[in-house]
Write a protein that holds these residues in place. Structure first.
Motif, PDB file in Angstrom:
ATOM      1  N   LEU A 184       0.259  -1.391   0.003  1.00 32.80           N
ATOM      2  CA  LEU A 184       0.058   0.147  -0.384  1.00 32.80           C
ATOM      3  C   LEU A 184       1.210   1.283   0.023  1.00 32.80           C
ATOM      4  O   LEU A 184       1.749   1.243   1.235  1.00 32.80           O
ATOM      5  CB  LEU A 184      -1.061  -0.089   1.477  1.00 32.80           C
ATOM      6  N   ALA A 185       0.871   2.375  -0.943  1.00 35.89           N
ATOM      7  CA  ALA A 185       1.473   3.510  -0.578  1.00 35.89           C
ATOM      8  C   ALA A 185       0.175   4.593   0.007  1.00 35.89           C
ATOM      9  O   ALA A 185      -1.245   4.437   0.370  1.00 35.89           O
ATOM     10  CB  ALA A 185       1.439   3.940  -2.257  1.00 35.89           C
ATOM     11  N   VAL A 186       0.877   5.757   0.647  1.00 32.49           N
ATOM     12  CA  VAL A 186       0.612   6.520   1.665  1.00 32.49           C
ATOM     13  C   VAL A 186      -0.156   6.862   0.540  1.00 32.49           C
ATOM     14  O   VAL A 186       0.151   7.168  -0.467  1.00 32.49           O
ATOM     15  CB  VAL A 186       2.379   7.185   2.168  1.00 32.49           C
TER      16      VAL A 186
ATOM     17  N   LEU B  53      -1.413   3.330  10.011  1.00 40.36           N
ATOM     18  CA  LEU B  53      -1.703   4.459  10.694  1.00 40.36           C
ATOM     19  C   LEU B  53      -3.008   4.935   9.314  1.00 40.36           C
ATOM     20  O   LEU B  53      -2.348   4.745   8.946  1.00 40.36           O
ATOM     21  CB  LEU B  53      -1.933   5.489  11.443  1.00 40.36           C
ATOM     22  N   ILE B  54      -3.699   4.724   9.786  1.00 36.27           N
ATOM     23  CA  ILE B  54      -4.795   5.474   8.709  1.00 36.27           C
ATOM     24  C   ILE B  54      -5.594   6.086   8.980  1.00 36.27           C
ATOM     25  O   ILE B  54      -6.552   6.806   9.974  1.00 36.27           O
ATOM     26  CB  ILE B  54      -6.345   3.887   8.670  1.00 36.27           C
ATOM     27  N   ASP B  55      -5.918   7.374   7.926  1.00 33.13           N
ATOM     28  CA  ASP B  55      -6.719   8.913   8.640  1.00 33.13           C
ATOM     29  C   ASP B  55      -8.692   8.686   8.250  1.00 33.13           C
ATOM     30  O   ASP B  55      -8.419   7.287   8.467  1.00 33.13           O
ATOM     31  CB  ASP B  55      -6.124  10.408   7.443  1.00 33.13           C
TER      32      ASP B  55
ATOM     33  N   ALA C  49       0.756   5.683   6.856  1.00 36.21           N
ATOM     34  CA  ALA C  49       2.134   5.830   7.272  1.00 36.21           C
ATOM     35  C   ALA C  49       1.729   4.205   7.868  1.00 36.21           C
ATOM     36  O   ALA C  49       1.243   3.488   8.185  1.00 36.21           O
ATOM     37  CB  ALA C  49       2.637   6.436   8.915  1.00 36.21           C
ATOM     38  N   HIS C  50       2.978   3.589   7.814  1.00 40.29           N
ATOM     39  CA  HIS C  50       3.272   2.079   7.801  1.00 40.29           C
ATOM     40  C   HIS C  50       4.722   1.568   8.583  1.00 40.29           C
ATOM     41  O   HIS C  50       5.174   2.290   8.222  1.00 40.29           O
ATOM     42  CB  HIS C  50       3.524   1.205   6.431  1.00 40.29           C
TER      43      HIS C  50
ATOM     44  N   PHE D  10       4.697   7.104  16.136  1.00 44.82           N
ATOM     45  CA  PHE D  10       4.180   7.166  14.879  1.00 44.82           C
ATOM     46  C   PHE D  10       2.563   7.517  14.503  1.00 44.82           C
ATOM     47  O   PHE D  10       2.470   7.762  13.232  1.00 44.82           O
ATOM     48  CB  PHE D  10       4.191   5.120  14.858  1.00 44.82           C
ATOM     49  N   ALA D  11       2.579   7.716  15.835  1.00 41.97           N
ATOM     50  CA  ALA D  11       0.950   7.988  15.858  1.00 41.97           C
ATOM     51  C   ALA D  11       0.741   9.966  15.253  1.00 41.97           C
ATOM     52  O   ALA D  11      -1.150  10.289  15.881  1.00 41.97           O
ATOM     53  CB  ALA D  11       0.200   7.070  16.952  1.00 41.97           C
TER      54      ALA D  11
END
Length: 179
Positions: free
Chosen positions: A33-35, A143-145, A152-153, A167-168
């Motif tokens: 998955l890409a940002v 990390l998912i908006d 981020a991964h 990270f968060a």
């Protein structure tokens, strides 16, 4: 078999093995998955069993999705820090666990042992982790908006709570970039 032919076969085999090892190390640091891309959502059974859930259930919220397994030693090591992080920040971010390639009894024992309270989904076959998230192992975090896009991964285990906080940071409003 001639000694030179045997030597050549060994050299080719070693070169191929080294190539696969290097490719694996490079691949380990990458999620498919890409940002900025939407993170796939799939309906999965909940843990404890009896329900069904999905990443889609958390649309409108920041989500730290952690893919883990009870047999994974680094997962066991990061679990207490992740649980403390979740308890301190549950008003700003949802931590969602995805148990993958695991037996449900082992997963439930893991959750009891580490007193994990945040939501858990069960990916028994590993199809969601492997095919949809394109993980390279466990643990891995995403990390998912609130719109469902990847911010981020984080491949591998968090070393400590400070690493989770960094990270968060975009979700916590701390102004730092996710690493």
């Amino acid at each position: 078999m001639d000694v030179n032919l045997r030597t050549a076969i060994v050299v080719v085999a070693v070169a191929a093995l080294l190539g696969f090892l290097v490719w694996g190390l490079v691949k380990k640091g990458e999620s498919g998955l890409a940002v900025g891309e939407p993170v796939p959502a799939m309906a999965l059974p909940t843990l404890p069993e009896g329900g069904e859930g999905s990443l889609e259930d958390h649309r409108g919220e920041w989500v730290l999705m952690n893919v883990w397994a009870s047999w994974c030693v680094p997962c066991r090591e990061e679990s207490p820090a992740l649980d403390r992080f979740e308890k301190r920040n549950r008003d700003r971010i949802t931590v969602l666990g995805i148990d993958t390639k695991d037996l449900s009894g082992d997963a439930l024992e893991f959750l009891r042992e580490f007193e994990v309270e945040y939501p858990q989904l069960r990916d028994a076959s590993g199809d969601y982790a492997d095919a949809e998230l394109e993980t390279t192992g466990v643990p891995e975090s995403f990390l998912i908006d609130p719109d469902g896009n990847l911010v981020a991964h984080y491949p591998g285990p968090f070393k400590d709570e400070a690493a989770i906080e960094r990270f968060a940071a975009p979700a916590l409003g701390d102004g730092d970039e996710a690493s």
